[in-house]
Write a protein that holds these residues in place. Structure first.
Motif, PDB file in Angstrom:
ATOM      1  N   ALA A  38      36.415  15.611  32.399  1.00 28.61           N
ATOM      2  CA  ALA A  38      35.965  16.749  33.211  1.00 28.61           C
ATOM      3  C   ALA A  38      36.696  18.024  32.790  1.00 28.61           C
ATOM      4  CB  ALA A  38      36.202  16.468  34.695  1.00 28.61           C
ATOM      5  N   ARG A  39      37.997  17.909  32.569  1.00 32.01           N
ATOM      6  CA  ARG A  39      38.783  19.085  32.152  1.00 32.01           C
ATOM      7  C   ARG A  39      38.357  19.543  30.768  1.00 32.01           C
ATOM      8  NH1 ARG A  39      43.758  19.926  29.651  1.00 32.01           N
ATOM      9  NH2 ARG A  39      44.553  17.813  29.872  1.00 32.01           N
ATOM     10  N   GLN A  40      38.150  18.592  29.855  1.00 32.00           N
ATOM     11  CA  GLN A  40      37.731  18.931  28.489  1.00 32.00           C
ATOM     12  C   GLN A  40      36.340  19.555  28.499  1.00 32.00           C
ATOM     13  OE1 GLN A  40      37.227  15.574  25.870  1.00 32.00           O
ATOM     14  NE2 GLN A  40      37.331  16.849  24.046  1.00 32.00           N
ATOM     15  N   ASP A  41      35.416  18.971  29.246  1.00 36.47           N
ATOM     16  CA  ASP A  41      34.053  19.504  29.323  1.00 36.47           C
ATOM     17  C   ASP A  41      34.041  20.927  29.866  1.00 36.47           C
ATOM     18  OD1 ASP A  41      33.115  17.103  28.337  1.00 36.47           O
ATOM     19  OD2 ASP A  41      32.239  16.430  30.233  1.00 36.47           O
ATOM     20  N   GLY A  43      36.423  22.969  29.380  1.00 36.86           N
ATOM     21  CA  GLY A  43      37.162  23.801  28.434  1.00 36.86           C
ATOM     22  C   GLY A  43      38.426  24.401  29.033  1.00 36.86           C
ATOM     23  N   LEU A  44      39.062  23.639  29.928  1.00 35.66           N
ATOM     24  CA  LEU A  44      40.233  24.153  30.631  1.00 35.66           C
ATOM     25  C   LEU A  44      41.527  23.497  30.165  1.00 35.66           C
ATOM     26  CD1 LEU A  44      38.764  24.052  34.259  1.00 35.66           C
ATOM     27  CD2 LEU A  44      39.016  26.070  32.795  1.00 35.66           C
ATOM     28  N   THR A  45      42.591  24.270  30.221  1.00 27.98           N
ATOM     29  CA  THR A  45      43.930  23.736  29.985  1.00 27.98           C
ATOM     30  C   THR A  45      44.484  23.230  31.315  1.00 27.98           C
ATOM     31  OG1 THR A  45      45.050  25.812  30.468  1.00 27.98           O
ATOM     32  CG2 THR A  45      44.347  25.444  28.165  1.00 27.98           C
ATOM     33  N   GLN A  46      45.590  22.509  31.260  1.00 27.32           N
ATOM     34  CA  GLN A  46      46.251  22.080  32.487  1.00 27.32           C
ATOM     35  C   GLN A  46      46.635  23.293  33.331  1.00 27.32           C
ATOM     36  OE1 GLN A  46      49.513  19.620  31.119  1.00 27.32           O
ATOM     37  NE2 GLN A  46      48.304  17.750  31.354  1.00 27.32           N
ATOM     38  N   ALA A  47      47.097  24.345  32.674  1.00 26.33           N
ATOM     39  CA  ALA A  47      47.507  25.554  33.396  1.00 26.33           C
ATOM     40  C   ALA A  47      46.319  26.189  34.120  1.00 26.33           C
ATOM     41  CB  ALA A  47      48.149  26.552  32.438  1.00 26.33           C
ATOM     42  N   GLN A  48      45.168  26.193  33.485  1.00 22.52           N
ATOM     43  CA  GLN A  48      43.981  26.776  34.118  1.00 22.52           C
ATOM     44  C   GLN A  48      43.503  25.935  35.302  1.00 22.52           C
ATOM     45  OE1 GLN A  48      41.874  26.884  30.378  1.00 22.52           O
ATOM     46  NE2 GLN A  48      41.818  29.134  30.390  1.00 22.52           N
ATOM     47  N   VAL A  49      43.560  24.614  35.151  1.00 25.94           N
ATOM     48  CA  VAL A  49      43.202  23.735  36.269  1.00 25.94           C
ATOM     49  C   VAL A  49      44.183  23.967  37.418  1.00 25.94           C
ATOM     50  CG1 VAL A  49      43.051  21.333  37.047  1.00 25.94           C
ATOM     51  CG2 VAL A  49      42.059  21.984  34.852  1.00 25.94           C
ATOM     52  N   ALA A  50      45.461  24.040  37.087  1.00 22.61           N
ATOM     53  CA  ALA A  50      46.480  24.257  38.111  1.00 22.61           C
ATOM     54  C   ALA A  50      46.243  25.556  38.868  1.00 22.61           C
ATOM     55  CB  ALA A  50      47.869  24.270  37.465  1.00 22.61           C
ATOM     56  N   GLU A  51      45.933  26.604  38.147  1.00 21.16           N
ATOM     57  CA  GLU A  51      45.684  27.901  38.794  1.00 21.16           C
ATOM     58  C   GLU A  51      44.510  27.794  39.761  1.00 21.16           C
ATOM     59  OE1 GLU A  51      44.393  32.438  37.585  1.00 21.16           O
ATOM     60  OE2 GLU A  51      45.410  31.206  36.084  1.00 21.16           O
ATOM     61  N   ARG A  52      43.455  27.136  39.339  1.00 21.96           N
ATOM     62  CA  ARG A  52      42.279  26.975  40.199  1.00 21.96           C
ATOM     63  C   ARG A  52      42.575  26.079  41.409  1.00 21.96           C
ATOM     64  NH1 ARG A  52      36.993  26.443  36.288  1.00 21.96           N
ATOM     65  NH2 ARG A  52      37.312  28.385  35.152  1.00 21.96           N
ATOM     66  N   MET A  53      43.535  25.164  41.243  1.00 20.63           N
ATOM     67  CA  MET A  53      43.922  24.279  42.343  1.00 20.63           C
ATOM     68  C   MET A  53      44.923  24.944  43.283  1.00 20.63           C
ATOM     69  SD  MET A  53      44.452  20.613  40.382  1.00 20.63           S
ATOM     70  CE  MET A  53      44.999  19.756  41.860  1.00 20.63           C
ATOM     71  N   GLY A  54      45.487  26.068  42.848  1.00 16.58           N
ATOM     72  CA  GLY A  54      46.510  26.721  43.655  1.00 16.58           C
ATOM     73  C   GLY A  54      47.870  26.076  43.504  1.00 16.58           C
ATOM     74  N   THR A  55      48.144  25.545  42.315  1.00 17.89           N
ATOM     75  CA  THR A  55      49.423  24.894  42.053  1.00 17.89           C
ATOM     76  C   THR A  55      49.935  25.326  40.687  1.00 17.89           C
ATOM     77  OG1 THR A  55      50.593  22.767  42.135  1.00 17.89           O
ATOM     78  CG2 THR A  55      48.422  22.762  41.081  1.00 17.89           C
ATOM     79  N   GLN A  56      50.955  24.666  40.201  1.00 15.94           N
ATOM     80  CA  GLN A  56      51.560  24.990  38.901  1.00 15.94           C
ATOM     81  C   GLN A  56      51.151  23.952  37.856  1.00 15.94           C
ATOM     82  OE1 GLN A  56      53.512  27.810  38.468  1.00 15.94           O
ATOM     83  NE2 GLN A  56      52.844  28.267  40.546  1.00 15.94           N
ATOM     84  N   ALA A  57      51.179  24.343  36.601  1.00 14.85           N
ATOM     85  CA  ALA A  57      50.794  23.449  35.500  1.00 14.85           C
ATOM     86  C   ALA A  57      51.587  22.138  35.487  1.00 14.85           C
ATOM     87  CB  ALA A  57      50.918  24.172  34.162  1.00 14.85           C
ATOM     88  N   PRO A  58      52.907  22.162  35.765  1.00 16.11           N
ATOM     89  CA  PRO A  58      53.627  20.877  35.766  1.00 16.11           C
ATOM     90  C   PRO A  58      53.077  19.872  36.787  1.00 16.11           C
ATOM     91  CG  PRO A  58      55.180  22.678  35.630  1.00 16.11           C
ATOM     92  CD  PRO A  58      53.825  23.289  35.907  1.00 16.11           C
ATOM     93  N   ALA A  59      52.508  20.358  37.891  1.00 16.83           N
ATOM     94  CA  ALA A  59      51.923  19.449  38.884  1.00 16.83           C
ATOM     95  C   ALA A  59      50.704  18.741  38.303  1.00 16.83           C
ATOM     96  CB  ALA A  59      51.554  20.207  40.147  1.00 16.83           C
ATOM     97  N   THR A  78      43.812  15.449  46.490  1.00  9.32           N
ATOM     98  CA  THR A  78      44.276  15.995  45.206  1.00  9.32           C
ATOM     99  C   THR A  78      43.218  15.799  44.129  1.00  9.32           C
ATOM    100  OG1 THR A  78      46.594  15.636  45.786  1.00  9.32           O
ATOM    101  CG2 THR A  78      46.075  15.829  43.435  1.00  9.32           C
ATOM    102  N   LEU A  79      42.629  14.622  44.086  1.00 10.18           N
ATOM    103  CA  LEU A  79      41.568  14.368  43.109  1.00 10.18           C
ATOM    104  C   LEU A  79      40.392  15.312  43.330  1.00 10.18           C
ATOM    105  CD1 LEU A  79      41.587  10.475  43.082  1.00 10.18           C
ATOM    106  CD2 LEU A  79      42.506  12.017  41.326  1.00 10.18           C
ATOM    107  N   ARG A  80      40.049  15.534  44.586  1.00 12.70           N
ATOM    108  CA  ARG A  80      38.944  16.440  44.912  1.00 12.70           C
ATOM    109  C   ARG A  80      39.240  17.853  44.403  1.00 12.70           C
ATOM    110  NH1 ARG A  80      38.376  15.254  50.125  1.00 12.70           N
ATOM    111  NH2 ARG A  80      36.827  13.682  49.694  1.00 12.70           N
ATOM    112  N   LYS A  81      40.468  18.331  44.599  1.00 17.98           N
ATOM    113  CA  LYS A  81      40.854  19.673  44.132  1.00 17.98           C
ATOM    114  C   LYS A  81      40.768  19.743  42.606  1.00 17.98           C
ATOM    115  CE  LYS A  81      44.105  20.882  47.799  1.00 17.98           C
ATOM    116  NZ  LYS A  81      45.526  21.117  48.090  1.00 17.98           N
ATOM    117  N   TYR A  82      41.239  18.702  41.943  1.00 20.97           N
ATOM    118  CA  TYR A  82      41.248  18.672  40.475  1.00 20.97           C
ATOM    119  C   TYR A  82      39.821  18.769  39.943  1.00 20.97           C
ATOM    120  CZ  TYR A  82      42.399  17.067  35.726  1.00 20.97           C
ATOM    121  OH  TYR A  82      42.561  16.961  34.365  1.00 20.97           O
ATOM    122  N   VAL A  83      38.941  17.894  40.435  1.00 24.29           N
ATOM    123  CA  VAL A  83      37.581  17.899  39.892  1.00 24.29           C
ATOM    124  C   VAL A  83      36.833  19.173  40.274  1.00 24.29           C
ATOM    125  CG1 VAL A  83      37.432  15.393  39.690  1.00 24.29           C
ATOM    126  CG2 VAL A  83      36.595  16.486  41.750  1.00 24.29           C
TER     127      VAL A  83
END
Length: 95
Positions: A38-41, A43-59, A78-83
């Protein structure tokens, strides 16, 4: 005193333990594969997913690593926020 690996190896000899460990690994591996896809499709980095989730990349890195190692199961919230951050929706099923 036995090492951690020795204890794990001994436990894996017990009836049912190996099967349960393999079941958990299969389920969490499939979940991790779906999340990473889902993240690859998207085209997001961990940092971009984290920003959209309202958290930090290490999370996000910890979440993905936890699924890879099987040491922690994330909450459904958490899974719901990620997807959602990846532009997808979470669909659960019971078989």
């Amino acid at each position: 005193m036995r090492s951690h690996d020795e204890v794990v190896n001994k436990l894996m000899e017990r009836p049912g333990v190996r099967a349960e460990v393999e079941r958990i690994e299969r389920e969490e591996s499939a979940l991790l594969d779906a999340l990473l896809k889902a993240r690859q499709d998207a085209g997001l980095t961990q940092a971009q997913v984290a920003e959209r989730m309202g958290t930090q990349a290490p999370a996000v890195a910890r979440l993905e690593r936890a699924l890879a190692t099987g040491k922690h199961s994330p909450s459904v919230a958490t899974l719901r926020k990620y997807v959602k951050a990846c532009g997808k929706r979470l669909v659960l099923g019971v078989a």
